[in-house]
Design a protein around this motif. Structure first.
Motif, short mmCIF file in Angstrom:
data_model
loop_
_atom_site.label_atom_id
_atom_site.label_comp_id
_atom_site.label_asym_id
_atom_site.label_seq_id
_atom_site.Cartn_x
_atom_site.Cartn_y
_atom_site.Cartn_z
N SER A 114 0.84 -1.19 0.00
CA SER A 114 0.00 0.00 0.00
C SER A 114 0.88 1.25 0.00
O SER A 114 2.10 1.17 0.21
N GLU A 115 0.26 2.41 -0.22
CA GLU A 115 1.05 3.64 -0.29
C GLU A 115 0.28 4.82 0.26
O GLU A 115 -0.95 4.77 0.40
N ASP A 116 1.02 5.87 0.58
CA ASP A 116 0.47 7.09 1.17
C ASP A 116 -0.25 6.76 2.48
O ASP A 116 -1.47 6.76 2.58
N ILE A 117 0.58 6.45 3.49
CA ILE A 117 0.10 5.96 4.78
C ILE A 117 0.55 6.93 5.88
O ILE A 117 1.72 7.29 5.95
N ILE A 118 -0.38 7.32 6.73
CA ILE A 118 -0.05 8.14 7.91
C ILE A 118 -0.56 7.41 9.15
O ILE A 118 -1.75 7.10 9.25
N ILE A 119 0.36 7.12 10.07
CA ILE A 119 0.02 6.45 11.33
C ILE A 119 0.55 7.34 12.45
O ILE A 119 1.76 7.48 12.62
N ARG A 120 -0.35 7.95 13.21
CA ARG A 120 0.08 8.91 14.23
C ARG A 120 -0.86 8.85 15.44
O ARG A 120 -2.04 8.48 15.33
N ASN A 121 -0.30 9.18 16.59
CA ASN A 121 -1.08 9.35 17.82
C ASN A 121 -1.84 8.10 18.24
O ASN A 121 -2.84 8.18 18.95
N ILE A 122 -1.39 6.92 17.82
CA ILE A 122 -2.07 5.70 18.22
C ILE A 122 -1.29 5.00 19.33
O ILE A 122 -0.11 5.26 19.55
N HIS A 123 -1.98 4.11 20.01
CA HIS A 123 -1.37 3.29 21.06
C HIS A 123 -1.61 1.83 20.69
O HIS A 123 -2.74 1.43 20.41
N VAL A 124 -0.54 1.05 20.69
CA VAL A 124 -0.64 -0.36 20.30
C VAL A 124 -0.19 -1.22 21.47
O VAL A 124 0.93 -1.06 21.97
N ARG A 125 -1.06 -2.14 21.89
CA ARG A 125 -0.79 -2.94 23.09
C ARG A 125 -1.07 -4.41 22.81
O ARG A 125 -2.07 -4.75 22.20
N ASN A 126 -0.18 -5.25 23.29
CA ASN A 126 -0.38 -6.70 23.29
C ASN A 126 0.27 -7.25 24.54
O ASN A 126 1.29 -6.71 25.00
N PRO A 127 -0.24 -8.35 25.11
CA PRO A 127 0.45 -8.96 26.25
C PRO A 127 1.88 -9.35 25.87
O PRO A 127 2.15 -9.72 24.72
N TRP A 128 2.80 -9.27 26.79
CA TRP A 128 4.21 -9.53 26.48
C TRP A 128 4.41 -10.98 26.06
O TRP A 128 5.36 -11.30 25.35
N TYR A 129 3.50 -11.89 26.48
CA TYR A 129 3.65 -13.31 26.13
C TYR A 129 3.03 -13.65 24.77
O TYR A 129 3.08 -14.81 24.34
N SER A 130 2.46 -12.68 24.09
CA SER A 130 1.71 -12.98 22.87
C SER A 130 2.62 -13.40 21.72
O SER A 130 3.53 -12.68 21.33
N GLN A 131 2.36 -14.58 21.19
CA GLN A 131 3.12 -15.10 20.04
C GLN A 131 2.82 -14.25 18.81
O GLN A 131 1.66 -13.97 18.51
N ASN A 132 3.86 -13.84 18.09
CA ASN A 132 3.70 -13.01 16.89
C ASN A 132 2.92 -11.73 17.19
O ASN A 132 2.23 -11.20 16.32
N GLY A 133 3.07 -11.22 18.40
CA GLY A 133 2.28 -10.06 18.81
C GLY A 133 2.93 -8.74 18.42
O GLY A 133 3.05 -7.84 19.24
N ASP A 134 3.33 -8.62 17.15
CA ASP A 134 3.97 -7.39 16.66
C ASP A 134 3.02 -6.20 16.79
O ASP A 134 1.80 -6.34 16.77
N GLY A 135 3.63 -5.00 16.83
CA GLY A 135 2.83 -3.78 16.85
C GLY A 135 2.44 -3.34 15.46
O GLY A 135 1.26 -3.40 15.08
N LEU A 136 3.42 -2.92 14.67
CA LEU A 136 3.19 -2.44 13.31
C LEU A 136 4.16 -3.13 12.36
O LEU A 136 5.37 -3.09 12.59
N ASP A 137 3.63 -3.77 11.33
CA ASP A 137 4.47 -4.39 10.29
C ASP A 137 4.14 -3.73 8.96
O ASP A 137 3.09 -3.99 8.36
N LEU A 138 5.03 -2.84 8.54
CA LEU A 138 4.87 -2.14 7.27
C LEU A 138 5.58 -2.96 6.21
O LEU A 138 6.80 -3.07 6.21
N GLU A 139 4.83 -3.53 5.27
CA GLU A 139 5.40 -4.50 4.33
C GLU A 139 5.16 -4.09 2.88
O GLU A 139 4.01 -3.90 2.46
N SER A 140 6.25 -3.94 2.14
CA SER A 140 6.18 -3.58 0.72
C SER A 140 5.30 -2.35 0.51
O SER A 140 4.48 -2.30 -0.41
N CYS A 141 5.49 -1.36 1.35
CA CYS A 141 4.72 -0.11 1.27
C CYS A 141 5.66 1.05 0.94
O CYS A 141 6.86 0.98 1.18
#
Length: 565
Positions: free
Chosen positions: A266-293
């Motif tokens: 994807s293209e022309d992306i704005i990500i701001r002022n957000i909060h991303v939370r996952n338990p520390w034990y979460s498998q594959n619990g990534d926050g933001l994965d920007l891929e081929s953008c």
């Protein structure tokens, strides 16, 4: 290094909080114009979203709050109606709203008011299997709770909370829980692995795990059998694919089944002022994965997650190389990361390349690794033109900076059931092909680290060294210093290492190394140079008071390898 007292730790966190407040005040002054200031490459202006002055509420389409009634149809009807009007805002009022997956159409702004809690159903039947990409591979997964494909001009705004009910999906390792937590989890239902070390929410989830040799893709069963392991094929929470003009501004995204937010191709992306939370034990619990953008702004966000926080990818192995779409032209500013495997990460799925990235003014508090770069033979892809500055880190249990070209998928911190740092390095030279990853032209400055295990670990491949990497104007208070293995063109300028029980600098099979104004504790071991392939290593005379005592060399190192100027 002396162990920090509770008062010292508290004071350190208060200092970081103070600087975060100052940083937030600075960001409040930012505009979409000023965010481009001090960028080292030609950055195209990101095209922004724009919506008609038309608003509806999900209540207008029959939504019922309280968290007991699924509102999937109400969201679908609202999106269809607003899209037919040419676009506008769909408001989610204060309250608890249960729903199945939400599929975006173009020109939709989903706005969560303060106090709105959007919870996705934990009924796996609500999420059909679809063909998609996960961890860089073309595969089949369940439909994402929030999904958009081939749309433009979409937004998720407001200050509400979006919860993916991830605990219903995720397997959990025993090593990541206390005895009491593990006992409670096992008593809640689910099944255990044969060795009793992994809990699965269902038999289907366990079967999927046992049918996989390649992380999360079941490759030991046929596609016809995937329905039987559907519970294992957990989705990313927010999937945005082949889309343009995207805005995420304000909400909290939490408790995702797998990755939290995944913009793809994807293209022309704005990500701001957000909060991303996952338990520390979460498998594959990534926050933001920007891929081929391409063309993205990521600023003024916080992350506290179970895997990598801000991660750039571009596909894995052949699938990524065939796609051939790098992640490029991205600005990352003023972000705070608490728990994560890595604060800022590139890889390991980077087969399409990553280039033209600016990262600055970020704070990492207790992330397993700070700046993390990872790949392995077979990936291919080129990572280049990465500019990193003004990064503050505290309480980093492994490396503040880590480059690992022999990455096998292990967590950076040891767990009871695995040797997480046992990535197997192979010194055998292999042929350079399209499958050889390359990391080059990476520039870091103004990195300040208090209390980490290791300052920096630079490791390339014997056949493809890390090339033209620099670290300037930086201070590291650590137990271990800097190690460079298979690096070509590493520059250390105005770097201070306060390592308590290790060499300040270890160089192995590296060349064209330039070290200037390098400071270290007089009481510690200083510099070690090893490897028959090491050559052209230059120090300033003023940095090394006694060459024979402060620089140790292996027997295989030539007398001409080290130069003092």
């Amino acid at each position: 290094m002396e162990k920090y007292s509770t008062i010292q730790v508290t004071l350190a966190l208060l200092v970081f909080s103070f600087f975060n407040i100052l940083s937030a005040q600075k960001v409040a002054l930012y505009t979409e114009e000023s965010i481009y200031e001090s960028i080292e490459f030609a950055m195209p202006k990101v095209k922004t979203t724009s919506f008609p002055d038309y608003q509806v509420s999900i209540v207008d389409f029959g939504a019922v709050k309280g968290g007991l009634v699924k509102n999937t149809d109400a969201f679908s009807k609202a999106i269809t109606a607003v899209n037919a009007k040419g676009g506008g805002q769909i408001t989610v009022p204060r309250g608890i709203w249960l729903t199945g997956p939400i599929t975006f159409k173009s020109h939709i702004n989903l706005h969560l008011e303060a106090g709105a809690l959007l919870i996705f159903s934990d009924d796996f039947n609500d999420y059909p299997l679809i063909k998609t990409s996960f961890e860089g591979l073309n595969t089949v997964r369940c439909l994402s709770p929030i999904n958009a494909n081939n749309v433009e001009n979409i937004a998720i705004t407001g200050t509400g909370i979006i919860d993916g009910s991830g605990d219903a999906w995720r397997p959990v390792k025993k090593s990541k829980m206390t005895d009491g937590q593990w006992k409670t989890l096992v008593q809640s239902g689910g099944v255990l692995s044969k060795d009793g070390k992994i809990w699965f929410p269902s038999e289907g989830s366990k079967k999927g795990y046992e049918s996989s040799t390649n992380f999360n893709v079941p490759d030991l069963i046929t596609e016809d059998e995937l329905q039987s392991v559907k519970d294992f094929l957990r989705p990313v929470m927010v999937s945005i694919v082949n889309s343009k003009r995207i805005l995420l501004d304000g909400p909290t995204f939490q408790n995702s089944p797998a990755w939290n937010i995944h913009p793809l191709m994807s293209e022309d992306i704005i990500i701001r002022n957000i909060h991303v939370r996952n338990p520390w034990y979460s498998q594959n619990g990534d926050g933001l994965d920007l891929e081929s953008c391409k063309n993205a702004l990521i600023y003024n966000n916080t992350f506290d997650v179970g895997d990598d926080a801000i991660c750039f990818k571009s596909g894995k192995d052949k699938d990524g190389r065939v796609r051939g779409m790098p992640t490029e032209n991205v600005i990352v500013k003023n972000n705070t990361v608490y728990h994560a495997h890595g604060g800022f990460v590139i890889g390991s799925e980077m087969s399409g390349g990553v280039k033209n990235v600016h990262i600055s003014n970020c704070t990492f508090i207790g992330t397993d690794v700070g700046l993390r770069f990872k790949s392995t033979r077979g990936r291919g892809g080129i990572v280049e033109n990465i500019y990193i500055s003004n990064i503050d880190m505290v309480h980093i249990p492994t490396e503040a900076i880590r480059f690992n070209m022999f990455y096998e998928g292990n967590a950076p911190v040891l767990e009871e059931d695995q040797n997480a740092n046992d990535e197997k390095r192979d010194e055998k030279m292999v042929e350079v092909t399209e499958e050889t990853p390359s990391f080059k032209n990476i520039f870091m400055k103004n990195i300040n680290v208090a209390d980490s295990e290791t300052a920096a670990f630079f490791m390339g491949l014997p056949e493809m060294n890390l090339h033209n990497v620099s670290l300037e104007n930086s201070v590291f208070e650590t137990k271990k210093g800097i190690t460079a293995i298979d690096a070509d063109g590493l520059t250390l300028l105005n770097v201070t290492i306060k390592a308590s029980n290790d060499f300040a600098l270890t160089i192995y099979n590296s060349k064209n190394i330039k070290i200037s104004n390098f400071k270290f504790n007089e009481s510690q071991s200083a510099i070690k140079v090893l490897g028959s392939k090491s050559s052209n290593i230059q120090f300033d005379k003023k940095d090394v008071a006694n060459e024979k005592e402060q620089i140790q060399t292996g027997k295989e190192v030539s007398n001409k390898t080290i130069n003092l100027k």
